[in-house]
Design a protein around this motif. Structure first.
Motif, mmCIF file in Angstrom:
data_model
loop_
_atom_site.group_PDB
_atom_site.id
_atom_site.type_symbol
_atom_site.label_atom_id
_atom_site.label_comp_id
_atom_site.label_asym_id
_atom_site.label_seq_id
_atom_site.Cartn_x
_atom_site.Cartn_y
_atom_site.Cartn_z
ATOM 1 N N UNK A 1 0.715 -1.168 -0.054
ATOM 2 C CA UNK A 1 0.122 -0.212 0.107
ATOM 3 C C UNK A 1 0.779 1.322 0.060
ATOM 4 N N UNK A 2 2.237 1.476 -0.951
ATOM 5 C CA UNK A 2 2.613 2.499 -0.941
ATOM 6 C C UNK A 2 2.463 3.137 -2.470
ATOM 7 N N UNK A 3 1.537 2.606 -3.175
ATOM 8 C CA UNK A 3 1.446 3.198 -4.646
ATOM 9 C C UNK A 3 0.353 4.283 -4.514
ATOM 10 N N UNK A 4 0.887 5.349 -4.170
ATOM 11 C CA UNK A 4 -0.250 6.597 -3.807
ATOM 12 C C UNK A 4 -0.981 6.731 -5.117
ATOM 13 N N UNK B 1 -7.859 0.022 -1.980
ATOM 14 C CA UNK B 1 -8.622 0.749 -3.306
ATOM 15 C C UNK B 1 -9.048 -0.280 -4.077
ATOM 16 N N UNK B 2 -10.149 -0.004 -4.689
ATOM 17 C CA UNK B 2 -11.058 -0.763 -5.338
ATOM 18 C C UNK B 2 -11.645 -0.004 -6.869
ATOM 19 N N UNK C 1 4.366 -3.101 -7.961
ATOM 20 C CA UNK C 1 5.292 -2.088 -7.826
ATOM 21 C C UNK C 1 5.588 -1.289 -8.947
ATOM 22 N N UNK C 2 6.486 -0.117 -8.684
ATOM 23 C CA UNK C 2 6.934 0.922 -9.849
ATOM 24 C C UNK C 2 8.011 0.011 -10.512
#
Length: 364
Positions: free
Chosen positions: A31-34, A43-44, A111-112
């Motif tokens: 949960x670090x992908x803003x 998030x959905x 992830x990025x």
């Protein structure tokens, strides 16, 4: 009492791939992908296609699609200790194709792609170094999901294994990609994933929650003459499954309550209509998916041979009962050390529905 559907090994909700893990994210890194979750919450994103859209896109099989970024929305509370649960996935995809009654799903790590992991395109990877999808969010907050492989729910070599015709039937269609998904409440995705394997409320909590490490229990059943007359191949006249003072003391001395029920001893006493005498066998259990998998133990046993390969399986049943499965002749109906105990059970002594009994009913 027919034997149906008991697992011999824990399985995943998608294709089981025997590969090393590739780039799994640790739970505290999730949960670090803003872009997907500006405030760090689950998030959905989803979309349900109407009949007009599907008619205009005949090569699109997907009628419903949802992507969930967050904590596992699929797994039920089960019999595995919390320490054994897999919390590494942070991206979950579920789709329902036209005419299907239930969705399919796959999970991965998102992830990025940049070296610092803080910028660039978002890639969601899977086991075997496969790609679940690529993600980006447009200026309206919608999720653009692309790079979705037709064999996302199949093994990597499935086309060769299945043949072209069957592969085409099971795989997604040529237009099942580049989805634009709307942001939705997290509860919407959770409800969609719940359609995959609905929980039966009559089953109640897992056995590991119902049966405590430091408390005895007794379950059993006595079969009357009418039942035995209608099941002539059933040898079992009465059966008890229990943990008493001996089993409790054994776990207290060497068990780990944090990993309960791993290492729990369970005793099974059987009286057959032929012999009429009680025979007791002890099993050592471990949590596995939605069941306890219990291997026969030489401790407190009426047999002295190496019987570790003899197993029983315990599951929660409806309305407080326990289901015991004996698919491989692993109850002490016959001498477990004899050749007669080899092979599959051929009688009706395979699955038992056991009710709670007072501890005195399981006394030696």
């Amino acid at each position: 009492m027919a034997f149906t559907g008991w697992k011999s090994a824990a399985g995943a909700g998608f294709a089981v791939l025997f590969c090393g893990l590739a780039g799994s994210a640790l739970a505290d890194e999730a949960l670090k992908l803003t872009e997907l979750s500006p405030k760090g919450a689950d998030a959905c994103f989803g979309r349900v296609y109407d009949a007009a859209h599907l008619k205009a896109h005949p090569k699109q099989k997907v009628a419903r699609i949802f992507f969930y970024y967050g904590h596992d929305p699929v797994s039920h509370p089960n019999e595995e200790p919390a320490a054994n649960s897999d919390t590494s996935y942070n991206g979950f995809l579920t789709t329902t194709v036209r005419g299907a009654k239930a969705p399919q799903w796959a999970g991965g790590w998102c992830n990025h792609e940049s070296e610092d992991g803080k910028s660039g395109a978002i890639r969601c990877g899977m086991d075997c170094d496969r790609t679940l999808a690529s993600l980006k969010v447009d200026d309206k907050g919608r999720l653009i999901l692309s790079g979705l492989s037709p064999d996302i729910y199949l093994d990597p070599d499935s086309e060769e294994q299945l043949g072209k015709a069957e592969y085409a039937r099971q795989a997604l269609g040529p237009e099942d990609d580049n989805f634009r998904l709307d942001p939705m409440p997290a509860a919407t995705c959770q409800a969609e994933f719940a359609r995959i394997d609905p929980i039966d409320p009559a089953l109640g909590p897992p056995l590991r929650e119902r049966l405590k490490p430091d408390q005895p229990f007794c379950y059993g059943r006595d079969y009357d003459a009418a039942h035995l007359a209608s099941h002539p191949n059933q040898l079992t006249q009465s059966i008890r499954v229990f943990r008493g003072p001996v089993e409790l003391a054994s776990f207290a001395a060497g068990g780990d309550a944090a990993n309960w029920p791993d290492g729990a001893d369970v005793a099974v006493t059987v009286t057959t209509r032929q012999k009429g005498a009680k025979v007791t066998q002890t099993y050592s259990c471990q949590g596995e998916a939605n069941q306890w998998r219990c291997a026969a133990s030489s401790k407190m046993s009426d047999f002295s041979c190496d019987i570790a390969q003899k197993e029983i399986f315990l599951k929660r049943g409806a309305d407080g009962t326990i289901m015991l499965a004996n698919p491989n002749s692993s109850l002490a109906i016959v001498d477990l050390c004899s050749k007669a105990a080899d092979g599959k059970t051929k009688s009706d002594d395979k699955v038992y529905r056991l009710e709670a009994m007072p501890q005195s009913a399981c006394a030696p």
